[in-house]
Design an enzyme around this catalytic site. Structure first.
Site, PDB file in Angstrom:
ATOM      1  N   LYS A  78       0.862  -1.188   0.000  1.00 38.25           N
ATOM      2  CA  LYS A  78       0.000   0.000   0.000  1.00 38.25           C
ATOM      3  C   LYS A  78       0.896   1.236   0.000  1.00 38.25           C
ATOM      4  CE  LYS A  78      -4.314  -1.598   2.046  1.00 38.25           C
ATOM      5  NZ  LYS A  78      -5.253  -1.493   3.189  1.00 38.25           N
ATOM      6  N   GLU A 137      -0.392  -1.603  17.045  1.00 37.06           N
ATOM      7  CA  GLU A 137      -0.512  -2.444  15.839  1.00 37.06           C
ATOM      8  C   GLU A 137      -0.131  -3.888  16.156  1.00 37.06           C
ATOM      9  OE1 GLU A 137      -1.758  -1.909  12.838  1.00 37.06           O
ATOM     10  OE2 GLU A 137      -2.045   0.247  12.990  1.00 37.06           O
ATOM     11  N   HIS A 149      -9.718  -0.385  13.722  1.00 38.70           N
ATOM     12  CA  HIS A 149      -9.502   0.858  12.981  1.00 38.70           C
ATOM     13  C   HIS A 149     -10.776   1.690  12.778  1.00 38.70           C
ATOM     14  CE1 HIS A 149      -5.610  -0.896  12.382  1.00 38.70           C
ATOM     15  NE2 HIS A 149      -5.202   0.013  11.522  1.00 38.70           N
TER      16      HIS A 149
HETATM   17  N1  GLY Z   1      -2.427  -1.515   6.957  1.00 38.95           N
HETATM   18  C1  GLY Z   1      -3.386  -2.425   6.504  1.00 38.95           C
HETATM   19  C2  GLY Z   1      -3.009  -3.093   5.223  1.00 38.95           C
HETATM   20  O1  GLY Z   1      -1.876  -3.036   4.796  1.00 38.95           O
HETATM   21  O2  GLY Z   1      -3.846  -3.684   4.609  1.00 38.95           O
END
Ligand code: GLY
Length: 341
Positions: free
Chosen positions: A137, A179, A228
């Site tokens: 991402k 996390e 989240h």
């Molecule tokens: N941070 C969540 C993901 O990479 O999907």
């Protein structure tokens, strides 16, 4: 000792090298046809990775500012102008050195330059190691919201040198713990029995497996967003007084209470959440004063996952999964449990 975790994505598969001193293996992740490496990093970071690159490559260094305000298209424009000045070709490579913000920017700059060149991430924070640097991402913010412009762009390798965590500021450490606590609930693994390096490697493996199954988040990958929905709302409603990982910790506790109110988990499992989040990681699950539940509900209704009513990632008999159409009335049990006014 270092460990290698494979992110299995067919011909785009890559290794994540985890452990103290892992940066000394950086050169093994640089393909032999690379002639130039553009290092994207931040001025305050005390990590010089250039000595760990192959001797034959020409290295240029590109600095991005500190803080979300710099995670913009303007930064991508400046960086790519600098790539042009450095003569970076489509055969060359970007190395992002930093936390999640740097790897998001470096990854997106690499995804855009010459319509996509290779990138290796050297993650310097716990959040980066167990989340941001893995899975491809990338992106930047707009005034309208966080991470609204970006691309899925997998790295060709990732380095998680856990010695770099020795100087991690306390707040960054708390965010990483938030996390990391998430991974305790994603599988039945006893993460508490592992030392830090082994635990980071296991979190990377859990994330790698999920990304391998659902690279573009059409289903299973959404479980990585555990905590989240409430966490994001809290971040915004607290005017970012709470950082992301701190909010996610509270968000997981909220999600546990919602799951309990829906009869998906028992009180013992809610207590397991408290034990991991509060007792083991020492994170606070207190909602800051001044936060309004009506505003939080409104924000959660606008969550990116909310395609069919209020949507949460919730624990339950089948493990963690996405649940849509949650009745607003149920949320009040969770608000009461966390004493939200
Ligand atoms: N941070 C969540 C993901 O990479 O999907």
């Amino acid at each position: 000792m270092t460990r290698k975790v494979r992110v299995a994505l067919g011909e785009r598969s890559y290794d994540v090298i985890v452990g103290r001193g892992a940066v000394s293996e950086l050169a093994t992740l640089i393909p032999t046809d690379v002639r130039r490496v553009a290092i994207v990093t931040q001025a305050h970071l005390p990590f010089d990775v250039a000595p760990h690159l192959p001797a034959a490559v020409a290295v240029s260094r590109h600095v991005v500012g500190d803080g979300e305000a710099h995670k913009t298209l303007a930064t991508i424009e400046r960086l790519t102008e600098e790539f042009a000045a450095a003569g970076l070709t489509r055969n060359d490579l970007v190395v992002g050195v930093g936390g999640g913000m740097v790897t998001d920017i470096a990854g997106f700059a690499a995804a855009s330059w010459h319509r996509g060149i290779r990138v290796v991430h050297v993650s310097t924070t716990l959040v980066g190691m167990i989340d941001a640097a893995i899975g491809g991402k990338t992106g930047v913010n707009l005034a309208a919201g966080k991470n609204l412009v970006g691309a899925f762009w997998q790295p060709t390798g990732v380095v998680c040198d856990t010695a770099m965590l020795d100087t991690l500021p306390a707040r960054e450490q708390r965010c990483g713990s938030g996390e990391m606590a998430k991974y305790h609930f994603l599988t039945g693994d006893d993460l508490l029995s592992l030392d830090l390096d082994a635990r980071i490697a296991r979190c990377v493996q859990i994330k790698a497996d999920i990304v391998g199954q659902d690279e573009r988040e059409s289903g299973r990958r959404a479980v990585l967003n555990y905590g989240h929905t409430f966490g994001h709302a809290l971040e915004v409603e607290s005017n970012f007084a709470l950082a992301h990982g701190e909010s996610v910790a509270i968000g997981m506790m909220f999600a546990a209470h919602v799951a309990h109110a829906l009869g998906r988990i028992d009180a013992g499992r809610v207590d397991e959440h408290r034990q991991v989040i509060v007792e083991h990681y020492g994170l606070s699950v207190a909602v800051p004063p001044g936060v309004q539940r009506t505003r939080l509900v409104a924000l959660m209704k606008h969550d990116k996952k909310a395609v069919a009513g209020l949507t949460f990632v919730l624990d339950g008999p089948n493990g963690i999964e996405t649940v849509s159409g949650v009745d607003e009335a149920v949320l009040h049990t969770a608000f009461d449990a966390l004493s939200v006014p």
